[in-house]
Design a protein around this motif. Structure first.
Motif, PDB file in Angstrom:
ATOM      1  N   VAL A 199       0.837  -1.207   0.000  1.00  0.00           N
ATOM      2  CA  VAL A 199       0.000   0.000   0.000  1.00  0.00           C
ATOM      3  C   VAL A 199       0.872   1.257   0.000  1.00  0.00           C
ATOM      4  O   VAL A 199       0.621   2.217  -0.737  1.00  0.00           O
ATOM      5  CB  VAL A 199      -0.969   0.001   1.213  1.00  0.00           C
ATOM      6  CG1 VAL A 199      -1.578   1.384   1.421  1.00  0.00           C
ATOM      7  CG2 VAL A 199      -2.064  -1.018   1.006  1.00  0.00           C
ATOM      8  N   CYS A 200       1.946   1.257   0.809  1.00  0.00           N
ATOM      9  CA  CYS A 200       2.819   2.429   0.898  1.00  0.00           C
ATOM     10  C   CYS A 200       3.407   2.774  -0.465  1.00  0.00           C
ATOM     11  O   CYS A 200       3.471   3.934  -0.857  1.00  0.00           O
ATOM     12  CB  CYS A 200       3.925   2.206   1.930  1.00  0.00           C
ATOM     13  SG  CYS A 200       4.886   0.709   1.654  1.00  0.00           S
ATOM     14  N   PHE A 201       3.756   1.730  -1.214  1.00  0.00           N
ATOM     15  CA  PHE A 201       4.330   1.943  -2.539  1.00  0.00           C
ATOM     16  C   PHE A 201       3.309   2.634  -3.444  1.00  0.00           C
ATOM     17  O   PHE A 201       3.627   3.547  -4.196  1.00  0.00           O
ATOM     18  CB  PHE A 201       4.744   0.600  -3.142  1.00  0.00           C
ATOM     19  CG  PHE A 201       5.351   0.702  -4.504  1.00  0.00           C
ATOM     20  CD1 PHE A 201       6.700   1.009  -4.650  1.00  0.00           C
ATOM     21  CD2 PHE A 201       4.583   0.502  -5.639  1.00  0.00           C
ATOM     22  CE1 PHE A 201       7.258   1.110  -5.909  1.00  0.00           C
ATOM     23  CE2 PHE A 201       5.136   0.609  -6.897  1.00  0.00           C
ATOM     24  CZ  PHE A 201       6.480   0.915  -7.033  1.00  0.00           C
ATOM     25  N   ASP A 202       2.056   2.183  -3.347  1.00  0.00           N
ATOM     26  CA  ASP A 202       1.010   2.743  -4.199  1.00  0.00           C
ATOM     27  C   ASP A 202       0.673   4.180  -3.839  1.00  0.00           C
ATOM     28  O   ASP A 202       0.368   4.994  -4.706  1.00  0.00           O
ATOM     29  CB  ASP A 202      -0.274   1.896  -4.102  1.00  0.00           C
ATOM     30  CG  ASP A 202      -0.067   0.501  -4.668  1.00  0.00           C
ATOM     31  OD1 ASP A 202       0.857   0.349  -5.503  1.00  0.00           O
ATOM     32  OD2 ASP A 202      -0.804  -0.423  -4.281  1.00  0.00           O
ATOM     33  N   VAL A 203       0.698   4.513  -2.520  1.00  0.00           N
ATOM     34  CA  VAL A 203       0.235   5.851  -2.145  1.00  0.00           C
ATOM     35  C   VAL A 203       1.333   6.905  -2.179  1.00  0.00           C
ATOM     36  O   VAL A 203       1.050   8.094  -2.250  1.00  0.00           O
ATOM     37  CB  VAL A 203      -0.447   5.872  -0.752  1.00  0.00           C
ATOM     38  CG1 VAL A 203      -1.703   5.023  -0.768  1.00  0.00           C
ATOM     39  CG2 VAL A 203       0.516   5.441   0.341  1.00  0.00           C
ATOM     40  N   CYS A 204       2.605   6.511  -2.112  1.00  0.00           N
ATOM     41  CA  CYS A 204       3.692   7.493  -2.060  1.00  0.00           C
ATOM     42  C   CYS A 204       3.755   8.275  -3.374  1.00  0.00           C
ATOM     43  O   CYS A 204       3.847   7.698  -4.450  1.00  0.00           O
ATOM     44  CB  CYS A 204       5.036   6.813  -1.808  1.00  0.00           C
ATOM     45  SG  CYS A 204       6.384   8.024  -1.719  1.00  0.00           S
ATOM     46  N   ASN A 205       3.669   9.583  -3.281  1.00  0.00           N
ATOM     47  CA  ASN A 205       3.689  10.417  -4.483  1.00  0.00           C
ATOM     48  C   ASN A 205       5.107  10.754  -4.944  1.00  0.00           C
ATOM     49  O   ASN A 205       5.288  11.436  -5.936  1.00  0.00           O
ATOM     50  CB  ASN A 205       2.943  11.726  -4.213  1.00  0.00           C
ATOM     51  CG  ASN A 205       1.467  11.479  -4.035  1.00  0.00           C
ATOM     52  OD1 ASN A 205       0.886  10.676  -4.762  1.00  0.00           O
ATOM     53  ND2 ASN A 205       0.870  12.137  -3.058  1.00  0.00           N
ATOM     54  N   PHE A 206       6.095  10.345  -4.189  1.00  0.00           N
ATOM     55  CA  PHE A 206       7.469  10.777  -4.484  1.00  0.00           C
ATOM     56  C   PHE A 206       8.404   9.619  -4.814  1.00  0.00           C
ATOM     57  O   PHE A 206       9.604   9.784  -4.880  1.00  0.00           O
ATOM     58  CB  PHE A 206       8.013  11.574  -3.290  1.00  0.00           C
ATOM     59  CG  PHE A 206       7.058  12.646  -2.841  1.00  0.00           C
ATOM     60  CD1 PHE A 206       6.968  13.824  -3.559  1.00  0.00           C
ATOM     61  CD2 PHE A 206       6.239  12.457  -1.747  1.00  0.00           C
ATOM     62  CE1 PHE A 206       6.069  14.806  -3.172  1.00  0.00           C
ATOM     63  CE2 PHE A 206       5.344  13.436  -1.352  1.00  0.00           C
ATOM     64  CZ  PHE A 206       5.248  14.618  -2.071  1.00  0.00           C
ATOM     65  N   ASN A 207       7.834   8.427  -5.027  1.00  0.00           N
ATOM     66  CA  ASN A 207       8.631   7.234  -5.325  1.00  0.00           C
ATOM     67  C   ASN A 207       9.725   6.995  -4.293  1.00  0.00           C
ATOM     68  O   ASN A 207      10.847   6.612  -4.635  1.00  0.00           O
ATOM     69  CB  ASN A 207       9.280   7.322  -6.708  1.00  0.00           C
ATOM     70  CG  ASN A 207       8.229   7.318  -7.786  1.00  0.00           C
ATOM     71  OD1 ASN A 207       7.187   6.659  -7.646  1.00  0.00           O
ATOM     72  ND2 ASN A 207       8.476   8.067  -8.840  1.00  0.00           N
ATOM     73  N   ALA A 208       9.402   7.247  -3.039  1.00  0.00           N
ATOM     74  CA  ALA A 208      10.416   7.060  -2.007  1.00  0.00           C
ATOM     75  C   ALA A 208      10.448   5.619  -1.499  1.00  0.00           C
ATOM     76  O   ALA A 208      11.403   5.216  -0.846  1.00  0.00           O
ATOM     77  CB  ALA A 208      10.153   8.013  -0.843  1.00  0.00           C
ATOM     78  N   ILE A 209       9.400   4.850  -1.797  1.00  0.00           N
ATOM     79  CA  ILE A 209       9.358   3.462  -1.319  1.00  0.00           C
ATOM     80  C   ILE A 209      10.137   2.583  -2.293  1.00  0.00           C
ATOM     81  O   ILE A 209       9.883   2.617  -3.500  1.00  0.00           O
ATOM     82  CB  ILE A 209       7.902   2.945  -1.217  1.00  0.00           C
ATOM     83  CG1 ILE A 209       6.997   3.952  -0.516  1.00  0.00           C
ATOM     84  CG2 ILE A 209       7.858   1.559  -0.591  1.00  0.00           C
ATOM     85  CD1 ILE A 209       7.100   4.015   0.975  1.00  0.00           C
ATOM     86  N   LYS A 210      11.070   1.841  -1.802  1.00  0.00           N
ATOM     87  CA  LYS A 210      11.886   0.976  -2.659  1.00  0.00           C
ATOM     88  C   LYS A 210      11.548  -0.487  -2.375  1.00  0.00           C
ATOM     89  O   LYS A 210      11.363  -0.877  -1.211  1.00  0.00           O
ATOM     90  CB  LYS A 210      13.383   1.212  -2.392  1.00  0.00           C
ATOM     91  CG  LYS A 210      13.813   2.634  -2.660  1.00  0.00           C
ATOM     92  CD  LYS A 210      13.738   2.974  -4.165  1.00  0.00           C
ATOM     93  CE  LYS A 210      13.843   4.475  -4.375  1.00  0.00           C
ATOM     94  NZ  LYS A 210      13.268   4.928  -5.654  1.00  0.00           N
ATOM     95  N   ILE A 211      11.481  -1.260  -3.446  1.00  0.00           N
ATOM     96  CA  ILE A 211      11.192  -2.692  -3.294  1.00  0.00           C
ATOM     97  C   ILE A 211      12.402  -3.477  -3.743  1.00  0.00           C
ATOM     98  O   ILE A 211      12.994  -3.176  -4.779  1.00  0.00           O
ATOM     99  CB  ILE A 211       9.978  -3.104  -4.159  1.00  0.00           C
ATOM    100  CG1 ILE A 211       8.769  -2.232  -3.840  1.00  0.00           C
ATOM    101  CG2 ILE A 211       9.644  -4.569  -3.942  1.00  0.00           C
ATOM    102  CD1 ILE A 211       7.591  -2.491  -4.746  1.00  0.00           C
ATOM    103  N   ASP A 212      12.764  -4.471  -2.966  1.00  0.00           N
ATOM    104  CA  ASP A 212      13.877  -5.319  -3.386  1.00  0.00           C
ATOM    105  C   ASP A 212      13.496  -6.768  -3.190  1.00  0.00           C
ATOM    106  O   ASP A 212      12.855  -7.117  -2.211  1.00  0.00           O
ATOM    107  CB  ASP A 212      15.126  -4.974  -2.581  1.00  0.00           C
ATOM    108  CG  ASP A 212      16.308  -5.744  -3.131  1.00  0.00           C
ATOM    109  OD1 ASP A 212      16.328  -6.001  -4.358  1.00  0.00           O
ATOM    110  OD2 ASP A 212      17.200  -6.093  -2.351  1.00  0.00           O
TER     111      ASP A 212
END
Lengths: 127, 610
Positions: free
Chosen positions: B597-610
């Motif tokens: 959810v955090c990835f979807d809502v962040c407007n600044f692409n600050a969430i990183k997935i690895d």
């Protein structure tokens, strides 16, 4: 319902030929009636009906009737362009149902173009 | 008969119908009436056009102008502009990906111009509910030809010479099948049309039936004549295809009313009739022996085929079963000749009927490709042409990863092999199969392990349970894949998967089990790296398998760009995000439920997935 005979297949095909020519986009002659606002105002609808009636009467199957937008020469509407496959298209101007009948008879059915109603031979170049 | 100058062909295949094409038809008729054009323009419903991804579709003849993605609210404008004023409407036309200028005519769109139509020759051109439309485009001529000018043996020879092979998947030469059935002495024989199309993502047969049902019926009548002693035929249609069942029923009734089915067809001694049967709703009923059991009223379970169905099939009588597409090819071969048919395709079938693949094949193109829909292409075309030319390339400019051909029984084909010609033998060689013609395009954002799991889940669900290798083997394989995608996989699992796959293939009773492990086998073969990443590094390179992902926040971006806005914190269902407003946030890996959810809502692409 009577059973189909082999001859009936040809008959049905003949009856439906114009419909299928229409869908194939084929046809020997293409009648293009210009239907811009100017054309409509000058009575292009009547020209279309005339061509349709004539097609109906003569039972032709390889003629298609299409419409297009304004051809640019609004003062000479209604206009139609007739193209016999393999020949240059001819533009006719200032049409009336009577003229359309004559053009259909001579040009569409018999391939002789009607000089007195024609504007020009050929089409503009498209860049 | 009334003649029109304009025909509006409204696609009424299942895809477009679910996108309201019937409502569009109504709206068109209403507007046409409003403008008093009812004597000029006729609205016609057709079968599937093929370009399902762009539906609902209307094609306006004679110009052949192609309109897509229509809404009921667009119709008044469309009718006024195009029909009344003769100005085709650009904004409803097809625009190729990454381009701006629309292509007005249907036959100029690469999706259509790249195809060769045999089985689908009437698609979009006829109203499938009118037999006259079919006849007007050459229908029932092949039947007239065989009944009046050819002996049954001559018909059989023509089919044998054409090299036509079964389009349902196996690729068994049709002529050989007919001949075997013909040679067996029996008072009662049957022909069957297998229309129990069940592969996920496959809709070739449905589309042929919905668009041109008479071509299948004509093919079956010709088949019955060639094999001889056949008075009865069955069409077994998948239960989930209500529109196809309806169109078949209409077509069969029309053929009966016109004496094309029944006694003394075309006043000859030949009599033949067809019944339409609705399927039992199970995937396995597409298997020939299960299908016949189902027609008999028994549970749809396959049997071992040491005695083939051409010898003892339906009601223990010799039975010739072919797929929808195979039957639809027959009238064209009779009309145009075997030589015409063999001029399309690969190999040489003049001596060995298995020596090549002739004619065309219909594929349903689905997945991550720009133009999804139904395509008919000559055998021997490369996968690259299908995906990148006809299909218009990968969606959103993503990278191509693989094509899954043949549905759940087929395999993944990696990029290194996409220049291979598509025919029965080449696909089998690399571990996949033609199958019925499903083609799912996979891009870099798809996890291959997850895809293999998806297909195996399907076959595992659909296994009838009669034989143990299929019932238990696919279940264990599924468990292992589940474990791997949950991050609990071990390296030994891969060897175990290999071993189980081989066991299931070797020892299953029918082709369902015999081919179910194919997605696993081919993905292990061509994409072992991805499996290794899952079991060894515990990572999913495509970021699909959630238990293997770690979510982190790039604190610099969070602070600099987002000023610690806190949207992620507010939306996190697990309260796993720590941090105060206007300061950088952090994710607590212990609490994180990996929901994304955090990835979807962040407007600044600050969430990183690895």
């Amino acid at each position: 319902m009577p059973k189909l005979k082999i001859e009936d297949l040809e008959k049905i095909t003949e009856d439906y030929k114009r419909k299928m020519t229409l869908r194939d986009g084929g046809g020997k002659v293409k009648i293009n009636v210009h239907l811009g606002t100017c054309g409509i105002a000058a009575g292009a609808r009547k020209i279309i009906s005339t061509f349709m009636d004539e097609m109906e009467k003569s039972k032709v199957t390889d003629v298609i009737l299409i419409t297009s937008g304004c051809a640019g020469l609004c003062s000479r509407e209604p206009m139609a362009t007739i193209e016999v496959l393999g020949n240059a298209p001819i533009k006719y101007v200032d049409l009336t149902p009577e003229k359309a009948k004559i053009i259909f008879e001579k040009h569409v059915l018999n391939g002789e173009f009607v000089q007195e109603y024609a504007l020009s031979v050929g089409s503009e170049k498209i860049q | 008969m009334k003649q029109y100058t304009i025909n509006l062909m409204v696609c009424a295949g299942t895809g477009c119908v679910s996108n309201q094409s019937f409502e569009i038809k109504e709206a068109l008729e209403k507007e046409i009436l409003k403008h008093n054009l009812q004597n000029e323009a006729q609205v016609v419903t057709t079968g599937c056009n093929g370009f399902c991804g762009a539906g609902p579709i209307v094609v306006v003849h004679p110009e052949g102008i192609f309109y897509q993605f229509l809404k009921v609210s667009d119709i008044p404008y469309l009718v006024e502009e195009h029909l009344l004023k003769g100005r085709p409407v650009k904004k409803f036309m097809y625009v190729p990906p990454k381009e701006e200028i629309p292509i007005p005519r249907m036959n100029q769109i690469p999706f259509f111009s790249g195809q060769t139509l045999v089985a689908l020759r009437n698609r979009g051109m006829i109203d499938p509910e009118f037999i006259e439309d079919y006849i007007a485009r050459g229908g029932y001529r092949a039947l007239a030809k065989v009944l009046t000018t050819m002996s049954p043996d001559e018909v059989l020879n023509e089919i044998k010479k054409s090299g036509l092979r079964g389009r349902g998947g196996g690729g068994f030469p049709t002529g050989v099948k007919w001949e075997t059935c013909k040679k067996i002495q029996s008072d009662r024989k049957f022909v069957i049309c297998n229309a129990d199309e069940g592969d996920p993502g496959a809709f070739m047969d449905r589309s042929i039936i919905e668009g041109d049902p008479h071509s299948v019926i004509e093919g079956m009548i010709i088949g019955a004549y060639a094999i001889e002693n056949i008075k009865e035929g069955y069409i077994y249609v998948r239960m989930e295809y209500p529109l196809a069942i309806k169109r078949f029923n209409i077509a069969v009734q029309q053929a009966k009313d016109n004496g094309l089915l029944g006694n003394n067809i075309f006043d000859t001694n030949f009599s033949f009739d067809i019944q339409v049967r609705r399927g039992a709703g199970a995937f396995v009923c597409g298997e020939s022996t299960a299908l016949m059991a189902s027609i008999e009223g028994n549970p749809g379970e396959p049997r071992a085929k040491y005695v083939h169905t051409v010898e003892r099939g339906l009601y223990d009588c010799p039975t010739c079963l072919n797929n929808v597409e195979t039957w639809a090819n027959v009238p064209q071969i009779i009309l145009k000749g075997a030589d015409w048919f063999t001029s399309i395709g690969t190999g040489d079938v003049s001596i060995d009927p298995w020596g090549g693949s002739k004619g065309t094949k219909v594929f349903s193109l689905a997945g991550k490709v720009n133009n999804t829909g139904l395509v008919e292409v000559p055998m021997g075309i490369t996968l690259r042409e299908i995906v990148f030319h006809v299909g218009g390339g990968i969606r959103d400019g993503k990278k191509f990863k693989a094509v899954q051909t043949g549905g759940p029984s087929g395999g993944f084909i990696p990029e290194s092999l996409i220049d291979l010609p598509v025919d029965y033998d080449e696909l089998t060689k690399i571990g996949s199969m033609m199958g019925s013609g499903g083609m799912v395009v996979v891009d870099e954002n798809n996890c291959i392990v997850d895809m293999a799991k998806f297909f195996l889940r399907f076959t595992q669900d659909e296994s009838c349970g009669k034989c143990i290798p299929c019932r238990e083997g696919t279940k264990r394989m599924y468990d292992i894949l589940e474990r791997i995608t949950n991050g609990e996989g071990k390296e030994e699992d891969l060897d175990l998967l290999d071993e189980l796959s081989n066991m299931v293939v070797e020892s299953s009773l029918c082709a369902l089990g015999g081919s179910a492990p194919n997605p696993v086998i081919t993905s292990l073969k061509y994409f072992r790296d991805e499996y290794i990443a899952h079991v060894k590094d515990k990572k999913c390179p495509a970021h699909i398998c959630r238990p293997l992902l770690t979510f982190t926040i790039d604190e610099k971006i969070c602070l600099d760009a987002g000023h610690g806005c806190g949207v992620c914190k507010k939306n996190c269902p697990d309260d796993a995000i720590i941090g105060e407003r206007k300061k950088a946030h952090k994710i607590d890996p212990v609490k994180c439920g990996k929901c994304g959810v955090c990835f979807d809502v962040c407007n600044f692409n600050a969430i990183k997935i690895d």
